[in-house]
Motif scaffolding. Sequence first.
Motif, mmCIF file in Angstrom:
data_model
loop_
_atom_site.group_PDB
_atom_site.id
_atom_site.type_symbol
_atom_site.label_atom_id
_atom_site.label_comp_id
_atom_site.label_asym_id
_atom_site.label_seq_id
_atom_site.Cartn_x
_atom_site.Cartn_y
_atom_site.Cartn_z
ATOM 1 N N ALA A 289 45.299 26.522 48.203
ATOM 2 C CA ALA A 289 45.849 27.559 47.324
ATOM 3 C C ALA A 289 44.825 27.986 46.279
ATOM 4 N N LEU A 290 44.062 27.016 45.765
ATOM 5 C CA LEU A 290 43.019 27.345 44.791
ATOM 6 C C LEU A 290 41.971 28.256 45.421
ATOM 7 N N ALA A 291 41.562 27.936 46.652
ATOM 8 C CA ALA A 291 40.566 28.763 47.332
ATOM 9 C C ALA A 291 41.085 30.177 47.555
ATOM 10 N N VAL A 292 42.348 30.300 47.927
ATOM 11 C CA VAL A 292 42.932 31.624 48.163
ATOM 12 C C VAL A 292 43.028 32.415 46.866
ATOM 13 N N LEU A 293 43.432 31.766 45.784
ATOM 14 C CA LEU A 293 43.545 32.460 44.498
ATOM 15 C C LEU A 293 42.182 32.957 44.012
ATOM 16 N N VAL A 294 41.163 32.125 44.158
ATOM 17 C CA VAL A 294 39.817 32.548 43.753
ATOM 18 C C VAL A 294 39.355 33.722 44.603
ATOM 19 N N TRP A 295 39.648 33.678 45.895
ATOM 20 C CA TRP A 295 39.264 34.793 46.777
ATOM 21 C C TRP A 295 39.980 36.082 46.368
ATOM 22 N N ILE A 296 41.267 35.990 46.076
ATOM 23 C CA ILE A 296 42.019 37.175 45.655
ATOM 24 C C ILE A 296 41.443 37.745 44.360
ATOM 25 N N ALA A 297 41.130 36.863 43.414
ATOM 26 C CA ALA A 297 40.559 37.317 42.141
ATOM 27 C C ALA A 297 39.235 38.028 42.357
ATOM 28 N N PHE A 298 38.386 37.479 43.203
ATOM 29 C CA PHE A 298 37.095 38.117 43.469
ATOM 30 C C PHE A 298 37.261 39.398 44.265
ATOM 31 N N PHE A 299 38.219 39.442 45.158
ATOM 32 C CA PHE A 299 38.461 40.660 45.932
ATOM 33 C C PHE A 299 38.862 41.809 45.012
ATOM 34 N N ILE A 300 39.762 41.524 44.074
ATOM 35 C CA ILE A 300 40.181 42.555 43.121
ATOM 36 C C ILE A 300 39.022 42.953 42.205
ATOM 37 N N PHE A 301 38.313 41.956 41.700
ATOM 38 C CA PHE A 301 37.205 42.244 40.784
ATOM 39 C C PHE A 301 36.121 43.073 41.471
ATOM 40 N N CYS A 302 35.751 42.703 42.685
ATOM 41 C CA CYS A 302 34.686 43.430 43.392
ATOM 42 C C CYS A 302 35.102 44.859 43.710
ATOM 43 N N ASN A 303 36.364 45.062 44.048
ATOM 44 C CA ASN A 303 36.828 46.427 44.317
ATOM 45 C C ASN A 303 36.810 47.275 43.048
ATOM 46 N N VAL A 304 37.276 46.706 41.940
ATOM 47 C CA VAL A 304 37.247 47.446 40.670
ATOM 48 C C VAL A 304 35.808 47.730 40.258
ATOM 49 N N PHE A 305 34.950 46.724 40.378
ATOM 50 C CA PHE A 305 33.545 46.900 40.026
ATOM 51 C C PHE A 305 32.901 47.980 40.892
ATOM 52 N N TYR A 306 33.210 47.979 42.175
ATOM 53 C CA TYR A 306 32.638 48.974 43.088
ATOM 54 C C TYR A 306 33.062 50.387 42.700
ATOM 55 N N GLN A 307 34.342 50.568 42.402
ATOM 56 C CA GLN A 307 34.826 51.899 42.044
ATOM 57 C C GLN A 307 34.220 52.382 40.732
ATOM 58 N N VAL A 308 34.157 51.492 39.742
ATOM 59 C CA VAL A 308 33.584 51.879 38.449
ATOM 60 C C VAL A 308 32.100 52.179 38.586
ATOM 61 N N ALA A 309 31.367 51.309 39.284
ATOM 62 C CA ALA A 309 29.931 51.511 39.448
ATOM 63 C C ALA A 309 29.629 52.755 40.273
ATOM 64 N N LYS A 310 30.501 53.076 41.212
ATOM 65 C CA LYS A 310 30.279 54.256 42.048
ATOM 66 C C LYS A 310 30.526 55.545 41.281
ATOM 67 N N LYS A 311 31.564 55.583 40.455
ATOM 68 C CA LYS A 311 31.941 56.810 39.778
ATOM 69 C C LYS A 311 31.143 57.028 38.496
ATOM 70 N N ARG A 312 30.945 55.968 37.712
ATOM 71 C CA ARG A 312 30.323 56.132 36.404
ATOM 72 C C ARG A 312 28.819 55.860 36.408
ATOM 73 N N LEU A 313 28.386 54.923 37.255
ATOM 74 C CA LEU A 313 26.986 54.565 37.269
ATOM 75 C C LEU A 313 26.240 55.121 38.483
ATOM 76 N N ASN A 314 26.994 55.659 39.431
ATOM 77 C CA ASN A 314 26.401 56.205 40.656
ATOM 78 C C ASN A 314 25.521 55.157 41.345
ATOM 79 N N ALA A 315 26.072 53.943 41.402
ATOM 80 C CA ALA A 315 25.294 52.813 41.890
ATOM 81 C C ALA A 315 25.444 52.581 43.384
ATOM 82 N N PHE A 316 26.450 53.152 43.998
ATOM 83 C CA PHE A 316 26.675 52.904 45.425
ATOM 84 C C PHE A 316 26.779 54.233 46.159
#
Length: 316
Positions: A289-316
């Motif tokens: 359960a700990l492994a799954v929770l950490v994966w979910i947290a990183f999945f959400i964080f990476c998606n948010v980071f990707y969207q922000v970096a793509k729109k505001r920083l033009n990084a991707f």
Amino acid sequence: MQTTSEAEMTSVTHAGSPEIATVRKPHSGRTWYPYLLIAPSMLTLVVVSLIPFIYAIYLSFHEAKFGRVKDFIWFENYGALLSDPRFWNSIGTAVTFVAIAVPIEFMLGLAGAMVLNQNVKGRSILIPLLFMPAMMAPIVVGLLWKIMLAGSWGFISFNVFERFGLLQETSIFASPDLALYALIFVDIWQWTPFMMLAFFAGLQALPLAPYRAAAVDGAGPFQIFFHLTLPMMTPLLAVIGLLRFIDAFKVFDTIYILTGGGPGTSTETPSILANKMTFEFWNIGEASALAVLVWIAFFIFCNVFYQVAKKRLNAF
């Protein structure tokens, strides 16, 4: 013999005549050839990563203790984990570790890359030396610093701590207040050269034309750095920063060798806690359960980071 007008008519006729294009049908084998090339990598990922992760999800919904998988218990493992102060302590430890280590590595790496980019003397010798900490296995790094900072006889412990009356007759890794900061120092020592080399490679790939134009316009070094270098380096900075953040959060090897999560739980990260749950407490359900929770947290964080970096920083 053709007259001039006839020759022109002939050339026009030939030029205007439609060419008969030969349409080749794609070879049937080429449709699956790209998939054949990536098949070994995909198969390895499925066997090594996907199947174990799916099984971890399965275990997280079951009572799995002491090597036996029993009843389906829905979200009881997740509830027990989220109500466990030790879990939140490990999250806090990992966040502290990342929040201090990664920004320092980022700034030191960028500053060092800027220095290397100035054609300093001995750069051809210095760059291979910078690869050494990153090339060393994390276990070797842990053993090295355990010797350097061991008790009162370690090289740094004896020559620094003993001479200045600090931490006498004990190790810095035995101090609940200082052990985590010692681990952060070791991580900075190991990964700052990697960041430096990655940023240096990015600086070497930047075009020279904007810098020449800025020099003609009389721009200063700070203006050039903030208005030219940083914007052009943003994609690389975002990618390297994200990868280093993920890697630092799940650090295991050096902590396991140096402190094992101690003293007490002062350096216990989620990776160390999951290892203890599995191989010491044999509570495999909660560890999954700990492994799954950490994966979910990183999945959400990476998606948010990707969207922000793509729109505001033009990084991707």
